[in-house]
Scaffold this motif. Structure first.
Motif, short mmCIF file in Angstrom:
data_model
loop_
_atom_site.label_atom_id
_atom_site.label_comp_id
_atom_site.label_asym_id
_atom_site.label_seq_id
_atom_site.Cartn_x
_atom_site.Cartn_y
_atom_site.Cartn_z
N PRO A 38 21.36 -84.35 14.71
CA PRO A 38 22.29 -83.53 13.92
C PRO A 38 23.67 -84.17 13.89
N LYS A 41 28.28 -80.58 4.65
CA LYS A 41 26.85 -80.33 4.84
C LYS A 41 26.31 -81.21 5.98
N PRO A 42 25.85 -80.59 7.07
CA PRO A 42 25.30 -81.35 8.19
C PRO A 42 24.00 -82.04 7.81
N GLU A 43 23.69 -83.14 8.48
CA GLU A 43 22.44 -83.86 8.29
C GLU A 43 21.64 -83.84 9.58
N LYS A 50 18.54 -79.17 12.14
CA LYS A 50 19.52 -78.09 12.21
C LYS A 50 19.82 -77.74 13.67
N LYS A 64 23.06 -75.64 16.20
CA LYS A 64 24.28 -74.86 16.23
C LYS A 64 25.35 -75.62 17.01
#
Length: 259
Positions: A91, A99-101, A104, A106
């Motif tokens: 992550p 937008k994170p890559e 997924k 937290k």
């Protein structure tokens, strides 16, 4: 032993010094400067991949009596695939992206920004480690001076990279000290990767041509996937192109003059 430590730590020092630029920043990093730095980093990595990694890989393969292009081609593709997998799994989030890559998770945005740079520092640490391993083995295609040239080139490339990660973090409200620490930590993977490679020197020797081109492929992945797009995004893309040219020429001169 001292020579090994010098070679391993020079690139990390570049990241640290670049991250320290946050202490001299009053406002957010200028977009033109960021494009220039991204392009410069790309140019250095392209030249290092050719002169310090791919050409030695081809020359070593010839000495081993195998097809000169085979290890270079195979290792290069594997290096691309390796970074592609890491890019898809770990992550992370790039600068100027919301937008994170990767998988997924937290995690804080700042953590993912640091992970993005950390991820792309792995091949640079491997590159230094592989070349150092070659000098320890006594390979005639590799000298300590050539290793230092590569380390200095990567350190020069790491300087803007450290600045690019720490300065935007300050712009997001993080204290200068924390931004410096985050930027510095993003480069810690380089000496770790280099040391691991060196410790495996005896195992590395037979496959050294493949590892050299592997590191080259991983570095080129970073250039094509991140650095070039960052330098060409939006207006004033010519500034990024100039940065590529300057970085390429400086690294080429370093490698030829010291190698």
């Amino acid at each position: 032993m001292n020579n090994i430590l010098i070679g391993v730590l020079i690139p990390f020092l570049g990241t640290m010094l670049g991250s320290a630029m946050v202490f001299f920043m009053k406002n957010e990093i200028n977009k033109k400067v960021q494009k220039l730095l991204s392009g410069f980093a790309a140019g250095v990595m392209i030249a290092a991949s050719i002169w310090s990694l791919l050409i030695p890989s081809i020359e070593m393969a010839e000495e081993q009596g195998i097809l000169s292009w085979f290890p270079a081609a195979v290792g290069f593709i594997l290096g691309i695939v390796f970074l592609l997998v890491l890019d898809s799994v770990i992550p992370h989030m790039h600068i100027d992206s919301k937008k994170p890559e990767g998988i997924k998770a937290k995690l804080k945005n700042t953590t993912m920004l640091v992970l993005a740079v950390t991820l792309h520092n792995i091949p640079e640490g491997m590159a230094v480690g592989v070349v150092l391993a070659g000098t320890l083995i006594g390979n005639l295609n590799m000298t300590f001076a050539g290793t230092i040239a590569l380390a200095i080139g990567i350190a020069i490339q790491n300087f803007p990279e450290g600045a690019i990660i720490s300065m935007p973090l300050k712009s997001e409200g993080i204290s200068k000290t924390r931004a410096f620490i985050y930027g510095t930590l993003s480069g810690i993977v380089e000496p770790i990767a280099a040391i691991i490679t060196i410790l495996l020197t005896n195992i590395v020797e037979p496959i050294l041509p493949y590892l050299l081109s592997f590191a080259a492929g991983a570095m080129i992945y970073v250039v094509v996937e991140e650095l070039i797009p960052e330098s060409q995004m939006g207006e004033h893309s010519n500034i990024g192109t100039i940065g590529v040219a300057i970085g390429f020429v400086i690294m080429m001169i370093l490698d030829i003059a010291l190698g």
